[in-house]
Design a protein around this motif. Structure first.
Motif, PDB file in Angstrom:
ATOM      1  N   ASN A 167      -4.751   5.007  -1.803  1.00 38.62           N
ATOM      2  CA  ASN A 167      -5.817   5.287  -1.081  1.00 38.62           C
ATOM      3  C   ASN A 167      -6.412   6.727  -1.839  1.00 38.62           C
ATOM      4  O   ASN A 167      -5.630   7.541  -2.333  1.00 38.62           O
ATOM      5  CB  ASN A 167      -5.319   6.126   0.188  1.00 38.62           C
ATOM      6  CG  ASN A 167      -5.066   4.923   1.270  1.00 38.62           C
ATOM      7  OD1 ASN A 167      -5.570   4.165   1.779  1.00 38.62           O
ATOM      8  ND2 ASN A 167      -3.780   4.846   1.337  1.00 38.62           N
ATOM      9  N   SER A 227      -9.726   9.083  -1.796  1.00 38.15           N
ATOM     10  CA  SER A 227     -10.638   9.774  -0.966  1.00 38.15           C
ATOM     11  C   SER A 227     -11.940   9.482  -1.542  1.00 38.15           C
ATOM     12  O   SER A 227     -12.380  10.001  -3.025  1.00 38.15           O
ATOM     13  CB  SER A 227     -10.630  11.318  -0.875  1.00 38.15           C
ATOM     14  OG  SER A 227      -9.268  11.506  -0.389  1.00 38.15           O
ATOM     15  N   THR A 277     -11.431   5.363   0.668  1.00 43.88           N
ATOM     16  CA  THR A 277     -11.474   5.745   2.117  1.00 43.88           C
ATOM     17  C   THR A 277     -12.574   6.991   2.350  1.00 43.88           C
ATOM     18  O   THR A 277     -13.181   7.557   1.426  1.00 43.88           O
ATOM     19  CB  THR A 277     -10.077   6.476   2.468  1.00 43.88           C
ATOM     20  OG1 THR A 277      -9.833   7.497   1.555  1.00 43.88           O
ATOM     21  CG2 THR A 277      -9.047   5.435   2.401  1.00 43.88           C
ATOM     22  N   ASP A 302     -11.857   0.442   2.173  1.00 42.42           N
ATOM     23  CA  ASP A 302     -10.548   0.575   3.232  1.00 42.42           C
ATOM     24  C   ASP A 302     -11.603   0.938   4.636  1.00 42.42           C
ATOM     25  O   ASP A 302     -12.403   1.756   4.591  1.00 42.42           O
ATOM     26  CB  ASP A 302      -9.735   1.994   2.949  1.00 42.42           C
ATOM     27  CG  ASP A 302      -8.542   1.844   3.744  1.00 42.42           C
ATOM     28  OD1 ASP A 302      -8.171   0.790   4.342  1.00 42.42           O
ATOM     29  OD2 ASP A 302      -7.541   2.883   3.074  1.00 42.42           O
ATOM     30  N   LEU A 334       1.543   4.948   0.895  1.00 39.43           N
ATOM     31  CA  LEU A 334       1.121   6.048   1.606  1.00 39.43           C
ATOM     32  C   LEU A 334       1.985   7.163   1.598  1.00 39.43           C
ATOM     33  O   LEU A 334       3.007   7.223   1.553  1.00 39.43           O
ATOM     34  CB  LEU A 334       1.096   5.324   3.268  1.00 39.43           C
ATOM     35  CG  LEU A 334       0.360   4.185   3.509  1.00 39.43           C
ATOM     36  CD1 LEU A 334       0.908   3.533   4.696  1.00 39.43           C
ATOM     37  CD2 LEU A 334      -1.139   4.735   3.928  1.00 39.43           C
ATOM     38  N   GLU A 358       1.005  -1.221   0.031  1.00 41.85           N
ATOM     39  CA  GLU A 358       0.138  -0.014  -0.127  1.00 41.85           C
ATOM     40  C   GLU A 358       0.753   1.347  -0.002  1.00 41.85           C
ATOM     41  O   GLU A 358       1.667   1.359   0.695  1.00 41.85           O
ATOM     42  CB  GLU A 358      -0.723  -0.130   1.313  1.00 41.85           C
ATOM     43  CG  GLU A 358      -1.798   1.344   1.377  1.00 41.85           C
ATOM     44  CD  GLU A 358      -2.528   1.222   2.491  1.00 41.85           C
ATOM     45  OE1 GLU A 358      -2.639   0.480   3.398  1.00 41.85           O
ATOM     46  OE2 GLU A 358      -3.189   2.390   2.771  1.00 41.85           O
ATOM     47  N   GLU A 408      -7.782   1.794  -2.928  1.00 43.25           N
ATOM     48  CA  GLU A 408      -8.352   1.647  -1.503  1.00 43.25           C
ATOM     49  C   GLU A 408      -9.427   3.110  -1.415  1.00 43.25           C
ATOM     50  O   GLU A 408      -8.973   4.153  -1.159  1.00 43.25           O
ATOM     51  CB  GLU A 408      -7.367   1.444  -0.510  1.00 43.25           C
ATOM     52  CG  GLU A 408      -6.479   0.556  -0.502  1.00 43.25           C
ATOM     53  CD  GLU A 408      -5.767   0.251   0.824  1.00 43.25           C
ATOM     54  OE1 GLU A 408      -5.756   0.866   1.589  1.00 43.25           O
ATOM     55  OE2 GLU A 408      -4.789  -0.681   0.854  1.00 43.25           O
TER      56      GLU A 408
END
Ligand code: C2E
Ligand code: MG
Ligand code: MG
Ligand code: MG
Length: 286
Positions: free
Chosen positions: A117, A119, A148, A176, A61, A59, A146
């Protein structure tokens, strides 16, 4: 703890002061230049399959190394980026960087899916959707998105069609932080996903709480019956790994396996992990 390498949580400021409105305003303007000044980078945290111990995905980040403030945590700057609309530029940058890093990893013999990730509110942004589809179809990228946060529910039709378009070009979709909000089941109803990622809050006390194990078990079964694989995040101890394996969780991620690592350290981790995982199968055949 098998974590090695970067300790990326060195904070030199007072969290309470940092959260003040003035500071947020300052951060907001400073973020505009952060990408251009190369202050933002991606770290990668491995995910491991419980069945065979293999690491087949990582993942990405975001990390912001501010020249004066030092390390600014994503929990602080992502919400600001969401409010100011900068999240789109940041996410597009992250996707391109991840694609480049995946090419580098392949060149060094490592074939891993990279999860990013996204949004939830970006799913309602048509320009973003088109850009991502353009990126993903231009190269042979192996990416997972993912999703989120909860704003996705605000615009269910757009979210659903964006997800369908992403899956059509071969992007995988993960839900997520499942179980952290109030609308978790609504997510499941709305989004057709490949993976369910269970929030750390349902994982941390697993070894001590029969109640948490029952919730985990039924969540895993629910996800499986919907055709999704299950990832547990925030796994910190061997005891929790054992619980999750028993309950049928497919993939684990957390400090027990590794902290998020810069690209070079990730490549080293993958080399070493491939060498050790062969003789230590995790889940006994049952
Ligand atoms: P997340 O996607 O749920 O990521 C997991 C967070 O938990 C990461 O924090 C990770 O470093 C941390 N973590 C991983 N394993 C463990 C563990 O075993 N124990 C504990 N205590 N923590 C663990 P991080 O990197 O600070 O990210 C926080 C959140 O910021 C992420 O939560 C994600 O929602 C958001 N975020 C990070 N990068 C991006 C990005 O590029 N775009 C968007 N939209 N959001 C991002
Ligand atoms: Mg995530
Ligand atoms: Mg998460
Ligand atoms: Mg989380």
């Amino acid at each position: 703890d098998r974590a090695g390498g970067a300790v990326d949580r060195v904070c030199v400021y007072d969290e309470a002061t940092f959260a003040s409105a003035d500071n947020n305003l300052a951060l907001m303007t400073e973020m505009i230049d952060a990408l251009g000044r190369n202050e933002i980078s991606l770290h990668y945290q491995p995910k491991m399959q419980t069945a065979d111990g293999q690491v087949t995905s990582v993942e990405a980040l975001c990390r912001w190394h501010h020249p004066i403030r030092g390390f600014v945590p994503p929990d602080l700057f992502i919400p600001i980026a969401e409010q100011t609309g900068q999240i789109r530029a940041l996410t597009e940058w992250s996707i391109l960087r991840a694609i480049q890093d995946q090419i580098r990893l392949r060149a060094s013999g490592h074939d891993v899916t990279i999860a990013l990730n996204i949004s939830g509110r970006l799913l309602a942004d048509d320009a973003f959707k088109d850009k991502v589809i353009q990126f993903a179809s231009a190269v042979d990228a192996d990416l997972c998105l993912e999703i989120t946060e909860t704003a996705v529910i605000d615009n269910p039709d757009k979210a659903r069609s964006a997800i369908a378009a992403f899956r059509a070009v071969g992007l995988k979709i993960s839900i997520d932080d499942y179980g952290s909000g109030l609308s978790s089941l609504a997510y499941l109803k709305l989004l057709n996903a490949d993976e369910l990622k269970i929030d750390r809050s349902l994982v941390t006390e697993l070894a001590d709480s029969q109640r948490d194990r029952l919730i985990m078990k039924s969540t895993i079964d629910l996800a499986h019956s919907l055709g999704m694989s299950v990832v547990a995040e925030g796994v910190e101890t061997e005891a929790i790994v054992a619980c999750l394996s028993l309950l049928g969780c497919d993939v684990i991620q957390g400090y027990w396996l590794s902290r998020p690592l810069p690209l070079v350290a990730l490549a080293t981790f993958l080399d070493e992990h491939a060498a050790t995982s062969l003789d230590t199968p995790l889940r006994q055949a049952s």
